[in-house]
Design an enzyme around this catalytic site. Structure first.
Site, PDB file in Angstrom:
ATOM      1  N   LEU A 105      11.617 -20.703  -3.185  1.00 42.66           N
ATOM      2  CA  LEU A 105      10.625 -19.756  -2.679  1.00 42.66           C
ATOM      3  C   LEU A 105       9.404 -19.829  -3.579  1.00 42.66           C
ATOM      4  CD1 LEU A 105       9.742 -17.226  -0.947  1.00 42.66           C
ATOM      5  CD2 LEU A 105      10.811 -15.828  -2.733  1.00 42.66           C
ATOM      6  N   HIS A 159       3.382   3.388  -9.057  1.00 46.95           N
ATOM      7  CA  HIS A 159       3.213   1.964  -9.342  1.00 46.95           C
ATOM      8  C   HIS A 159       4.489   1.377  -9.952  1.00 46.95           C
ATOM      9  CE1 HIS A 159      -0.883   2.153  -8.137  1.00 46.95           C
ATOM     10  NE2 HIS A 159      -1.301   2.852  -9.179  1.00 46.95           N
ATOM     11  N   ASP A 216       0.834  -1.201   0.000  1.00 44.47           N
ATOM     12  CA  ASP A 216       0.000   0.000   0.000  1.00 44.47           C
ATOM     13  C   ASP A 216       0.873   1.257   0.000  1.00 44.47           C
ATOM     14  OD1 ASP A 216      -2.316   1.493   0.034  1.00 44.47           O
ATOM     15  OD2 ASP A 216      -2.614   1.321   2.196  1.00 44.47           O
TER      16      ASP A 216
END
Length: 234
Positions: free
Chosen positions: A124, A30, A13
């Site tokens: 991962l 962004h 956020d």
């Protein structure tokens, strides 16, 4: 050294506010946020985290202005085209959860190809929540089980929490040990509501584009200071 959390989930956020504080358009925030994604993946690897889930685009984000949604989808295309070979080389498996039926056909094709390429990697697992909403996920799981009972494929007596969780998009992923939200906001915003039942929460007063490997290390250190009892008495 205490063991690392197995699964860390992050609500990314603050891209827009990061850009606004610098007099830049939201799209710039962004784009900078995409750099933070790379840092988070590196940080997870350094800390020994096995699953990293990133809340990239919520089901509610479709209500944002059309030009912003277009920018975000373009950024997603760029990420999928440029980053997958690097992730694959680093032993990262990619998983996408969320409503793919709302995504463009070419994006779905890129997702399928990326998941196929990385399917056997085990260093991962990077889970990207895309067009994702937890309430919708829960409703869809309940509908699937109800249909199975009505059609006689499932016994009502056999339905329990474990069986319900098998219908969620995270059925093969452990629940998050730690959920981080950047930007200082303190809410889940329809993210992993079922899975977060016993997660630890950490709300960090930095915007997502400023998140890096050191921030990840700080978050894991804070997690190590928590006493997880899962409802048991101390």
């Amino acid at each position: 050294m205490p063991p690392a959390p197995t699964h860390v989930a992050i609500i990314m956020d603050g891209n827009g506010r990061w850009a606004a504080s610098r007099g830049l358009p939201r799209a710039a925030g962004h784009r900078k946020g995409a750099d933070a994604v790379r840092a988070a993946v590196r940080g997870a690897g350094i800390q020994g985290v096995r699953y990293l889930t990133l809340y990239a685009f919520s089901s509610e984000n479709w209500n944002r202005p059309a030009d912003e949604v277009m920018d975000l989808m373009g950024l997603l295309r760029t990420y999928l085209s440029r980053e997958i070979k690097s992730l694959h080389k680093e032993g990262v498996r990619l998983r996408i959860i969320g409503r793919r039926d709302r995504l463009a056909a070419d994006i779905n094709k890129m997702i399928d190809d990326a998941e196929h390429m990385t399917r056997d990697n085990d260093r991962l697992t990077l889970v990207i929540a895309l067009s994702y909403g937890s309430r919708d996920e829960i409703v869809r799981a309940a509908r699937a089980l109800a249909t199975a009972v009505v059609e006689g494929r499932e016994s009502l007596e056999n339905l329990n929490e474990e069986r319900f969780a098998q219908e969620l998009s995270t059925h093969d992923i452990p629940d998050p040990d730690l959920i981080i939200r950047t930007s200082g906001e303190q809410r889940l915003s329809n993210f992993l509501l079922w899975q977060a039942a016993y997660s630890e929460f950490l709300f960090m007063d930095i915007y997502w584009p400023d998140f890096d490997e050191n921030t990840f290390a700080e978050a894991v250190s804070a997690y190590h200071g928590r006493d997880r009892r899962f409802g048991a008495r101390p």
